[in-house]
Enzyme design. Sequence first.
Site, PDB file in Angstrom:
ATOM      1  N   LYS A   1     -30.430 -16.412 -23.949  1.00  0.00           N
ATOM      2  CA  LYS A   1     -31.038 -15.081 -23.905  1.00  0.00           C
ATOM      3  C   LYS A   1     -30.448 -14.229 -22.790  1.00  0.00           C
ATOM      4  CE  LYS A   1     -35.343 -17.423 -25.111  1.00  0.00           C
ATOM      5  NZ  LYS A   1     -35.064 -18.701 -24.414  1.00  0.00           N
TER       6      LYS A   1
ATOM      7  N   HIS B   1     -34.064 -11.025 -23.928  1.00  0.00           N
ATOM      8  CA  HIS B   1     -35.180 -11.830 -23.434  1.00  0.00           C
ATOM      9  C   HIS B   1     -36.490 -11.041 -23.337  1.00  0.00           C
ATOM     10  CE1 HIS B   1     -35.961 -15.593 -20.748  1.00  0.00           C
ATOM     11  NE2 HIS B   1     -37.060 -15.256 -21.401  1.00  0.00           N
TER      12      HIS B   1
ATOM     13  N   ASP C   1     -33.105 -24.327 -26.844  1.00  0.00           N
ATOM     14  CA  ASP C   1     -33.418 -22.945 -26.494  1.00  0.00           C
ATOM     15  C   ASP C   1     -33.428 -22.765 -24.980  1.00  0.00           C
ATOM     16  OD1 ASP C   1     -34.824 -20.258 -27.606  1.00  0.00           O
ATOM     17  OD2 ASP C   1     -35.743 -20.841 -25.704  1.00  0.00           O
TER      18      ASP C   1
ATOM     19  N   TYR D   1     -33.198 -18.986 -17.002  1.00  0.00           N
ATOM     20  CA  TYR D   1     -33.596 -20.361 -16.698  1.00  0.00           C
ATOM     21  C   TYR D   1     -32.636 -21.051 -15.724  1.00  0.00           C
ATOM     22  CZ  TYR D   1     -36.327 -19.834 -21.056  1.00  0.00           C
ATOM     23  OH  TYR D   1     -37.168 -19.406 -22.057  1.00  0.00           O
TER      24      TYR D   1
END
Length: 281
Positions: free
Chosen positions: A80, A113, A46, A51
């Site tokens: 996301k 997200h 994930d 990120y």
Amino acid sequence: MSASLSLSSTIKLSSGHAIPVIGFGVYHGNGEAVAHALRAGYRLIDTADFYNNEGDCGKAVRDFMAETGTPRSAIFYTTKLWNNNHGYTLTAKAIDEAIARAGIDYIDLYLIHSPLTSSELRLGSWKAMQDAVDAGKIKSIGVSNYGVHHLEELFTWDGFRIPPAVNQVELHPWLARKDLVDYCRSKGILMEAYCPVTRGVRFGEPAVVELAAKHGVTPAQVLIRWSMQMGFVPLPKSNHEERIKVNLDVFGFDLDEDDMHKLDTGKYEPVAAWDPVTAPL
């Protein structure tokens, strides 16, 4: 869920696709951690645009498949859409870029997200995601950090065709979100739990300490097991190889009814830096 679950157990999503019962989160993670996770037995990775590690995650997945002969279909890759790419055109582009960054043929699960933009932009993103499913770029679509009101906006939109398969939110005994969980279950939406081990800040709680001693496991394993028995898919994260392995070793014990009751705190105490679930439309 019971101790009869195994690492290979899956849950069928409303999209018809199967998702592993536990996943590996990579917020502040890297490709080395993903490689450790895959070798340990995780098959759900994930990540997210936010990120800034989709490329590293994708490379770790590709390298693992090449080294072990594991087929792409055996890896469940989630990423996301960040807020700056909401809206139809930007989302369609972001999906293509996410696939290219990871170097994979498709995304198993693609999530909005957070709802922290506008109704017009959120719904435009959902339209682009539905179209990407039609095009075979994405297998399942869902949301993250959505409250009931955000989901109602989606369900009542006249362009709505494909329901969200997942809602990923912060979930643990100090943030069990019973109303949201009940609503999502009524709509066939699976709950994924981020921060399932509370970033370690609740390891010293008396109930957690007691249950860890009772079952001969770590506090993190107690909380991960709680999440699984609640019907959630927990997404523990770590950059430490041994901890990655231990967090996955949650299939040999079961929390009984009394154990689960001891973890029913009735509290609302997030440990993440935000909680968009409560944000207004």
